[in-house]
Motif scaffolding. Structure first.
Motif: not given
Length: 117
Positions: A39-59
């Motif tokens: 299972m995987f997710t592609v986030f448009f964010k340079a830094e690893p995403v480990t929580n909801y707050a970081q996920a909300k900062q994605c492009d």
């Protein structure tokens, strides 16, 4: 049998995510792929995403452009950057290669649209 199946799925997921990561990074797009097993997710964010707050900062606009460019190539991804992709036994080498090639073309489409706007 069960262990070899999960190992195969994880290996294919690693192959696909490594290729996607390489393709997107060459473009300069910020990308972070979080993967657990198959299972995987592609986030448009340079830094690893480990929580909801970081996920909300994605492009999310960047992901939307990627999603639509992949859809134009015949690849149906989860429509939200916050959804997980799943590797299954039907994702054989031909499907992985088709997805990787589609990703390369999608990035070219995204670049062209960016240059024309």
């Amino acid at each position: 049998q069960r262990t070899s199946l999960y190992s195969m799925l994880e290996e294919r997921a690693a192959q696909l995510t490594n290729a996607i990561d390489d393709i997107l990074r060459v473009t300069g797009l910020p990308v972070s792929i979080q993967r657990v097993g198959s299972m995987f997710t592609v986030f448009f964010k340079a830094e690893p995403v480990t929580n909801y707050a970081q996920a909300k900062q994605c492009d999310t606009h960047g992901f939307a452009a990627f999603f639509h460019a992949m859809l134009e190539q015949g690849i149906h991804l989860p429509p939200s950057q916050f959804e997980c992709w799943f590797m299954t036994t039907t994702h054989d080498d031909s499907v992985l290669n088709k997805t990787i090639e589609a990703c390369k073309r999608a990035v070219q489409v995204m670049k062209a649209k960016r240059l024309s706007s």
